[in-house]
Design a protein around this motif. Structure first.
Motif, short mmCIF file in Angstrom:
data_model
loop_
_atom_site.label_atom_id
_atom_site.label_comp_id
_atom_site.label_asym_id
_atom_site.label_seq_id
_atom_site.Cartn_x
_atom_site.Cartn_y
_atom_site.Cartn_z
N TYR A 155 -12.61 -0.58 -4.74
CA TYR A 155 -11.85 -0.66 -3.49
C TYR A 155 -10.35 -0.72 -3.77
O TYR A 155 -9.55 -0.02 -3.14
N LYS A 156 -9.98 -1.54 -4.74
CA LYS A 156 -8.56 -1.67 -5.09
C LYS A 156 -7.99 -0.34 -5.57
O LYS A 156 -6.87 0.04 -5.21
N ARG A 159 -7.61 2.02 -2.60
CA ARG A 159 -6.48 1.59 -1.78
C ARG A 159 -5.16 2.02 -2.40
O ARG A 159 -4.24 2.44 -1.72
N ARG A 160 -5.10 1.87 -3.71
CA ARG A 160 -3.86 2.19 -4.38
C ARG A 160 -3.60 3.71 -4.40
O ARG A 160 -2.46 4.15 -4.35
N TYR A 162 -5.16 6.18 -2.31
CA TYR A 162 -5.26 6.97 -1.08
C TYR A 162 -3.86 7.29 -0.52
O TYR A 162 -3.01 6.42 -0.40
N ARG A 169 -10.85 8.05 1.91
CA ARG A 169 -10.11 6.93 2.48
C ARG A 169 -10.98 5.67 2.49
O ARG A 169 -12.07 5.67 3.05
N PRO A 170 -10.50 4.58 1.86
CA PRO A 170 -11.29 3.35 1.87
C PRO A 170 -11.07 2.62 3.20
O PRO A 170 -9.94 2.44 3.63
N HIS A 171 -12.17 2.20 3.85
CA HIS A 171 -12.04 1.50 5.13
C HIS A 171 -12.20 0.00 4.99
O HIS A 171 -11.44 -0.77 5.56
#
Ligand code: ADP
Ligand code: MN
Length: 292
Positions: A155-156, A159-160, A162, A169-171
């Protein structure tokens, strides 16, 4: 695993008990039922009865130690993580199973907030568990903690990256689950490219952008790149190395690991394009370009 039907069989009390395991799993491999009871505001007897039922459904494993303790199974942790996503309104409906990899189970889902999406349930599988252990000193960390960490790491990274690099895209992230954009594309190995030179160029440029954001994928291959007419996407980042700002002077152990992984990533990709399309590129030249 049929998460939707398991989900429908849950009760408020069962969720509370799972919640108690989650709250304490960082400190105990088998969480004492007494602590679960306290958090759930139920009697220890009631909690133990529920834990036995949950064990029959294969959502937890119970163990009589000096105390009665419980831990999640992969299915139990996934179900609980799904519940958290639903509770926070990230997910409205679970869709069909899209795929079961060695380290994950991926579901289609619908989200009122984000539309059609996918949920990736991480499972740092038992086969790779040993490998992970050998590689880094995780001390006494057990499966559930490792698997949540691997979801967090992915996830990190997403996020970094995207917005800079082509990734889904992480939601949201809860427990071992990541909710992300659904990519309508196929893995590179399934596709016969008509313009392999161009695609390889794009991949190298994206890896370069990733590196400049301090991310080395660590498991790059024809299986973890999705392609369509619309473009290419990188997926599957749980094992990536995230370098902090300012790191990269070549002095830290993490930096050495990143260098090693980057070489292997590039090697994998170049080997694939050589084998599949007869394209040859010098790895050192490519690595130099990526780090420039
Ligand atoms: P692993 O290989 O570790 O099990 P991946 O992240 O590669 O986990 O996901 C497994 C498979 O699920 C991928 O090969 C791909 O087919 C599919 N998948 C994963 N993420 C997405 C996504 N965001 N959109 C569409 N398909 C996905
Ligand atoms: Mn994969």
């Amino acid at each position: 695993m049929d998460l939707a039907s398991l989900y429908s069989k849950m009760s408020k009390q069962k969720w509370k008990v799972l919640d108690g395991i989650f709250a304490h799993m960082w400190d105990y491999e088998f969480v004492p039922s007494e602590l679960i009871a306290k958090r759930a505001n139920m009697s220890p007897e009631k909690v133990e009865a529920i834990l036995k039922a949950l064990s029959d459904e294969r959502l937890v494993v119970n163990k009589q130690l000096a105390y009665f303790g419980s831990t999640f199974t992969f299915i139990g942790l996934s179900l609980y993580s799904l519940w958290r996503l639903v509770k926070r309104n990230h997910v409205s409906m679970l869709g069909k199973l899209m795929g079961e990899g060695k380290e994950s189970v991926v579901y289609n889902c619908y989200s009122e907030k984000y539309g059609e999406a996918v949920i990736k349930f991480h499972r740092v599988g038992y086969p790779s568990f040993k490998k992970v252990r050998e590689k880094r000193d995780y001390g006494t960390l057990h499966f559930t903690v490792l698997t949540v960490r691997s979801a967090r790491n992915e996830y990190k990274a997403l996020r970094r990256l995207y917005g800079f690099v082509s990734v889904p895209r992480p939601h949201a992230w809860e427990g071992n689950a990541i909710l992300m954009e659904l990519i309508d594309a196929k893995e590179l190995f399934r596709v016969r490219l008509t313009n392999p030179e161009d695609v390889l160029e794009i991949i190298i440029d994206e890896v370069r952008k990733m590196y400049s954001r301090g991310v080395v994928h660590g498991d790059l291959s024809q299986y973890n790149i999705l392609v369509s007419e619309e473009g290419i996407w990188f997926i599957d980042f749980p094992q990536c190395v995230l370098l902090e700002e300012g790191e990269g002077e070549g002095e830290s152990e993490k930096e050495d690991e990143a260098e090693e992984l980057l070489r292997r990533d590039v090697e994998n990709i170049l080997n694939y394009f050589k084998r599949a399309y007869g394209i040859e590129k010098d790895i050192n030249t490519v690595l130099e370009y990526i780090k420039k």
